[in-house]
Design a protein around this motif. Structure first.
Motif, PDB file in Angstrom:
ATOM      1  N   GLU A 173       0.856  -1.183   0.000  1.00 17.76           N
ATOM      2  CA  GLU A 173       0.000   0.000   0.000  1.00 17.76           C
ATOM      3  C   GLU A 173       0.895   1.237   0.000  1.00 17.76           C
ATOM      4  OE1 GLU A 173      -3.041  -0.236   3.011  1.00 17.76           O
ATOM      5  OE2 GLU A 173      -4.085  -1.814   1.917  1.00 17.76           O
ATOM      6  N   MET A 174       1.034   1.925   1.111  1.00 18.09           N
ATOM      7  CA  MET A 174       1.838   3.157   1.150  1.00 18.09           C
ATOM      8  C   MET A 174       3.112   3.024   1.984  1.00 18.09           C
ATOM      9  SD  MET A 174      -1.583   3.772   1.052  1.00 18.09           S
ATOM     10  CE  MET A 174      -2.740   4.652   0.011  1.00 18.09           C
ATOM     11  N   SER A 175       3.454   1.790   2.391  1.00 24.88           N
ATOM     12  CA  SER A 175       4.642   1.580   3.224  1.00 24.88           C
ATOM     13  C   SER A 175       5.661   0.732   2.481  1.00 24.88           C
ATOM     14  CB  SER A 175       4.257   0.874   4.529  1.00 24.88           C
ATOM     15  OG  SER A 175       3.299   1.624   5.244  1.00 24.88           O
ATOM     16  N   ARG A 176       6.925   1.103   2.560  1.00 31.71           N
ATOM     17  CA  ARG A 176       7.970   0.325   1.905  1.00 31.71           C
ATOM     18  C   ARG A 176       8.133  -1.004   2.622  1.00 31.71           C
ATOM     19  NH1 ARG A 176      11.006   2.834  -1.962  1.00 31.71           N
ATOM     20  NH2 ARG A 176      12.496   1.130  -1.845  1.00 31.71           N
ATOM     21  N   ILE A 177       8.229  -2.072   1.849  1.00 29.49           N
ATOM     22  CA  ILE A 177       8.361  -3.395   2.448  1.00 29.49           C
ATOM     23  C   ILE A 177       9.658  -3.506   3.242  1.00 29.49           C
ATOM     24  CG2 ILE A 177       9.425  -4.399   0.376  1.00 29.49           C
ATOM     25  CD1 ILE A 177       6.989  -6.135   2.846  1.00 29.49           C
ATOM     26  N   VAL A 236       1.930   3.488 -10.840  1.00 28.20           N
ATOM     27  CA  VAL A 236       0.738   4.241 -10.438  1.00 28.20           C
ATOM     28  C   VAL A 236       0.543   4.067  -8.935  1.00 28.20           C
ATOM     29  CG1 VAL A 236      -0.405   4.077 -12.674  1.00 28.20           C
ATOM     30  CG2 VAL A 236      -0.687   2.231 -11.015  1.00 28.20           C
ATOM     31  N   GLY A 237      -0.479   4.735  -8.416  1.00 28.06           N
ATOM     32  CA  GLY A 237      -0.748   4.646  -6.993  1.00 28.06           C
ATOM     33  C   GLY A 237      -1.315   3.299  -6.584  1.00 28.06           C
ATOM     34  N   HIS A 238      -1.412   3.128  -5.283  1.00 32.69           N
ATOM     35  CA  HIS A 238      -1.980   1.884  -4.758  1.00 32.69           C
ATOM     36  C   HIS A 238      -3.412   1.689  -5.251  1.00 32.69           C
ATOM     37  CE1 HIS A 238      -3.386  -1.211  -2.081  1.00 32.69           C
ATOM     38  NE2 HIS A 238      -4.237  -0.384  -1.501  1.00 32.69           N
ATOM     39  N   GLN A 244       0.331   9.365  -4.110  1.00 29.20           N
ATOM     40  CA  GLN A 244       1.702   8.849  -3.968  1.00 29.20           C
ATOM     41  C   GLN A 244       2.657   9.869  -3.338  1.00 29.20           C
ATOM     42  OE1 GLN A 244       2.877   5.746  -7.021  1.00 29.20           O
ATOM     43  NE2 GLN A 244       1.774   7.173  -8.338  1.00 29.20           N
ATOM     44  N   HIS A 245       2.149  10.614  -2.383  1.00 28.62           N
ATOM     45  CA  HIS A 245       2.990  11.602  -1.696  1.00 28.62           C
ATOM     46  C   HIS A 245       4.108  10.956  -0.890  1.00 28.62           C
ATOM     47  CE1 HIS A 245      -0.102  10.275   1.133  1.00 28.62           C
ATOM     48  NE2 HIS A 245       0.760  10.543   2.089  1.00 28.62           N
ATOM     49  N   TYR A 246       3.998   9.672  -0.648  1.00 26.24           N
ATOM     50  CA  TYR A 246       4.966   8.953   0.171  1.00 26.24           C
ATOM     51  C   TYR A 246       6.178   8.483  -0.630  1.00 26.24           C
ATOM     52  CZ  TYR A 246       2.004   5.450  -2.052  1.00 26.24           C
ATOM     53  OH  TYR A 246       1.292   4.736  -2.984  1.00 26.24           O
ATOM     54  N   ILE A 252       9.441   7.488  -9.361  1.00 16.77           N
ATOM     55  CA  ILE A 252       8.561   6.992 -10.411  1.00 16.77           C
ATOM     56  C   ILE A 252       9.178   7.219 -11.789  1.00 16.77           C
ATOM     57  CG2 ILE A 252       6.279   7.194 -11.462  1.00 16.77           C
ATOM     58  CD1 ILE A 252       5.232   8.054  -8.709  1.00 16.77           C
ATOM     59  N   ALA A 253       9.821   8.374 -11.980  1.00 19.97           N
ATOM     60  CA  ALA A 253      10.475   8.655 -13.262  1.00 19.97           C
ATOM     61  C   ALA A 253      11.561   7.633 -13.552  1.00 19.97           C
ATOM     62  CB  ALA A 253      11.060  10.071 -13.252  1.00 19.97           C
ATOM     63  N   ALA A 254      12.314   7.249 -12.522  1.00 16.74           N
ATOM     64  CA  ALA A 254      13.361   6.241 -12.703  1.00 16.74           C
ATOM     65  C   ALA A 254      12.749   4.878 -13.007  1.00 16.74           C
ATOM     66  CB  ALA A 254      14.228   6.161 -11.444  1.00 16.74           C
TER      67      ALA A 254
END
Length: 313
Positions: A173-177, A236-238, A244-246, A252-254
């Motif tokens: 979701e919005m947290s890095r694994i 894209v977002g979740h 995707q402010h997080y 994303i560009a990379a």
């Protein structure tokens, strides 16, 4: 499949999702949607290793898996529009659709719930001796869910013909694994169940195919389940509406330079003939998608009198 064929299969998924997002913005899609832009190589590569009769269970981000298994595009759009589709009659929409005719067990919105469901399909295949394999995709965050561990343990103990594909898109979701687990790769957990685990480049359909094919062969011969972790990135977002402010600036560009379709395009850049072929495929896929949208719009809405059908509680 060769490079143009893989490109076509991935482009169909990408264009389907992009058009779906546009339909959502236009108010034609009710509810939220979860897109798989950037992850197309995983269902395309994995499906190449499967045959008719093999079951696939997916997450709510499962449109790509449905398409890769041959589910009709117009029926998918009609279902997501809430129309009386040939799939689920508009009752499933984006996150719950299924198509038994294409052995697509379907999606669900409970994180990790697909694994015990897929175990049921695997147990059925084992008991009936059908030789079928059950493949289930989950996100990286689902590897922390209790039902996933219980189902994997059961599959290992019973030697069920199950292949677990972890689509590790780095974010749960919005947290890095990486902020949620101590292991470097989620496939490192496989030995705890006594099963093989492999981590592959999830943006390369060939790499996914080779790993899944090995796991499928192992399952068919009765040697039990395997875990394939496919590393990828969401573009894209979740969900629809996720800003995707997080995500760090430039991430994303990379990722857009590494995603599956861009990778094929980059490899073909010096080959004018191949580039022209890819351009033609893009045009053909766009026309196919537009035809599917037109057909979906022609499907009637469900009869309100049927609202209580298929309700068992």
């Amino acid at each position: 499949m060769g490079l143009p064929d893989d490109y076509r299969a991935m482009a169909r998924i990408r264009r389907f999702e992009e058009r779906l997002a546009a339909l959502k913005d236009a108010g034609e899609i009710p509810g939220s949607i979860h897109l798989c832009n950037g992850q197309e190589a995983i269902p395309v590569g994995a499906s190449r290793a499967l045959r008719d009769g093999d079951h696939v269970t997916a997450t709510y981000r499962g449109h790509g898996w449905a398409i890769a298994r041959g589910v009709d595009l117009a029926a998918l759009y009609a279902e997501m529009m809430g129309r009386d589709s040939a799939l689920c009659g508009g009752r499933a929409a984006s996150p719950y659709l299924s198509d038994p005719a294409r052995w697509f067990v379907g999606e669900n919105s409970i994180v990790g719930a697909g694994v015990p469901i897929a175990c049921g399909a695997a147990l059925s295949a084992q008991r009936t001796g059908s030789g079928a394999v059950s493949v289930v995709s989950i996100g990286d965050g689902a590897m922390n869910q209790g039902n996933v561990h219980e189902a994997l343990n059961m599959a290992a103990v019973l030697d069920l013909p199950l292949v677990l594909v972890v689509e590790n898109n780095v974010y749960s979701e919005m947290s890095r694994i990486s902020d949620m687990v101590r292991v470097r790769q989620l496939a490192e957990r496989a030995p705890a169940y006594g099963v093989p685990g492999h981590t592959v480049d999830g943006n390369d359909p060939d790499a996914v195919y080779e790993a899944v094919a090995e796991a499928v062969d192992r399952a068919r011969e009765g040697s039990g389940p395997s875990i394939v972790e496919a590393m990828t990135e969401r573009l894209v977002g979740h969900y629809s509406g996720d800003a995707q402010h997080y995500r760090p600036a430039g991430e994303i560009a990379a990722a857009r330079l590494r995603e599956p379709l861009a990778r094929v395009r980059a490899a073909a850049a010096a080959d004018a003939e191949l580039t022209a072929r890819l351009d033609a495929i893009d045009a053909e896929v766009t026309a196919e998608i537009e035809a599917a949208v037109t057909a979906a719009r022609a499907v009637p809405t469900p009869d309100p009198a049927t609202a209580k059908e298929h309700v068992y509680v």
